[in-house]
Structure formats: C-alpha cells, structure tokens
Design an enzyme around this catalytic site. Structure first.
Site, mmCIF file in Angstrom:
data_model
loop_
_atom_site.group_PDB
_atom_site.id
_atom_site.type_symbol
_atom_site.label_atom_id
_atom_site.label_comp_id
_atom_site.label_asym_id
_atom_site.label_seq_id
_atom_site.Cartn_x
_atom_site.Cartn_y
_atom_site.Cartn_z
ATOM 1 N N PHE A 182 0.834 -1.196 0.000
ATOM 2 C CA PHE A 182 0.000 0.000 0.000
ATOM 3 C C PHE A 182 0.869 1.248 0.000
ATOM 4 C CE2 PHE A 182 0.784 -0.804 4.472
ATOM 5 C CZ PHE A 182 0.945 0.447 5.037
ATOM 6 N N CYS A 183 0.255 2.352 -0.443
ATOM 7 C CA CYS A 183 0.913 3.657 -0.499
ATOM 8 C C CYS A 183 -0.179 4.715 -0.439
ATOM 9 C CB CYS A 183 1.773 3.780 -1.755
ATOM 10 S SG CYS A 183 0.857 3.508 -3.293
ATOM 11 N N THR A 184 0.131 5.943 -0.769
ATOM 12 C CA THR A 184 -0.840 7.023 -0.620
ATOM 13 C C THR A 184 -2.027 6.869 -1.566
ATOM 14 O OG1 THR A 184 0.961 8.501 -0.009
ATOM 15 C CG2 THR A 184 -1.139 9.524 -0.583
ATOM 16 N N CYS A 189 2.524 1.365 -4.766
ATOM 17 C CA CYS A 189 2.220 -0.014 -4.391
ATOM 18 C C CYS A 189 1.876 -0.863 -5.612
ATOM 19 C CB CYS A 189 1.129 -0.087 -3.337
ATOM 20 S SG CYS A 189 -0.307 0.963 -3.568
#
Length: 244
Positions: A182-184, A189
């Site tokens: 996951f990322c922003t 991701c």
C-alpha cells in the site's frame, strides 16, 4: 468552509506525444484556474490538482475524452485554501521513479484488493484462503511516521528506488503470507506488487487506490494516524480533512 476541490490520479498508459500533451494540458488547466502538478512519462500520467469543483471536474472530464485516459480514476478531498502555488506540467522518465525498466504496469496490473475486502480480512486476521495477511508500506520512512496500518511492515526506505534492494533483503518476511502493498494513492504499491510477484512472491496484492481510497470507503479502521500528502495540507485524517 472547505471550498477547494483537491484531486489526485494516475494511470499507466503508453504516451508517445508527451511534448504536445504537456502544452495542451497546461493550457487547459491554467484556463480553468487550476494549480498543482502533472507528470507525464512514456509509462503514463500522475497528477495532483486543486481549484474550484467545476474547474477540476471539467478538466478531468475533458482528459477522459482521450481514449488513453478513459479509465483514469480520481480521489477527491476538500480544503479551505488552495494548497499549491502554481501549475506545473513536467516530462519525466517515470511517473514514479523505481529505476527498474522491466516493470511495465501498462502491460498488466498486479492483482488488487479493494478497501472493503481488506478491512474484512484485517477484522478476521486472515484472507479468504486462511492465510495470514501482512501489510507492506511502500512509502518513504518520513511518510510512514505520520501514520500507517497497524503492524505494517516498514523497511524504512528513504526513496522508492531503494525498494527492490529492500525487498531482496527482507524476502523471508513475506514467505507463505498474503502481502498487501500500500501507499498514498496506489501508484507506488502497484509497481511494488509487480516487482514482488516477479521476484517470486505469488500472493501479493496492491491496495486498490491506496490509503486515500481506503479512507474514503471504510474510514480509519486498522490505521493509526494520518496520511501524509505532498502539498501544503501536510497530511489528511481518515475523514479526508487536513491535519490540524
């Protein structure tokens, strides 16, 4: 009162006319009074924009008339003030730099998990096949300090180009588990999930739409803190409001 609409979006799609596209997008954005940044690379587009709602949504609607951008998915939030100082459109080698030319998301996305399914898995402590779920934060260390998923793996990278080496060093941490990168907003991701699958990890998924979509759809369940964003708001709460 929050009156400025903020939008972020990215799409991996081949672009072979970036110079002409740059001029056209900059002219359209400025005509609508928008500010922010658009990155264009051969692999696709990445943008963060802010302005009045009609201007922002009109720009996105016009952009989607180009078949290459028809699938562009946006994430919206609101702010009281304009968080950007000017309008920039830049040509880049990658829309998110990884320095791994073998990664081509436009040729095929990594499998993803939606926010509601992920929350259910985290509630249950396992995925639908009974495997342990581990959350892998692909963001930079300073971003993670603002907030992350409970018990998430953090390799404390300082730039995304370090991710492949970190993945090789910590490969054993992921074995036998369902890994959710996951990322922003989804862009890092997505590349991370493809890299991990190519590296021999079969059960890797990306969080579709990243943390911001998760906040929008299920709130802050299983998430500690706020989500850092690259504008003057600094970070967003699970309610998608600016951090105070």
């Amino acid at each position: 009162m929050d009156r400025v609409l903020n939008v972020s979006a990215y799409l991996f799609t081949p672009l072979d006319d970036r110079a002409a596209l740059r001029a056209a997008l900059k002219a359209d954005a400025e005509a609508r009074g928008l500010k922010g940044t658009i990155l264009l690379a051969e692999e696709g587009i990445n943008l963060v924009l802010a302005g009045d709602a009609d201007g922002v949504r009109g720009f996105i609607a016009r952009l989607r008339t180009d078949p290459r951008f028809a699938a562009l998915a946006t994430k919206e939030s609101w702010s009281a003030e304009q968080p950007f100082g000017r309008m920039l459109v830049k040509l880049k080698r990658e829309i998110i730099r990884m320095d791994h030319p073998s990664i081509h998301p436009a040729a095929g996305r990594a499998p993803s998990v939606d926010a509601r399914t992920l929350r259910r898995w985290l509630d249950d402590g396992h995925d639908d096949d009974g495997r342990e779920v581990v959350m892998l934060d692909t963001r930079n260390a300073f971003e993670v300090e603002y907030g992350t998923f409970e018990n998430a793996i953090d390799w404390k990278i300082t730039r995304f180009t370090q991710f492949p080496d970190a993945a090789a060093t910590h490969a054993a941490d992921l074995e036998g588990k369902t890994v959710v990168s996951f990322c922003t907003g989804g862009i890092r991701c997505e590349k991370a999930a493809i890299h991990l699958r190519d590296a021999g990890h079969p059960n890797v998924l990306q969080l579709d739409g990243g943390i911001l979509t998760y906040f929008d759809e299920v709130g802050g369940a299983h998430f500690d803190g706020d989500c850092f964003v690259f504008d003057e708001r600094e970070a967003l709460t699970p309610a998608l409001t600016a951090r105070v």
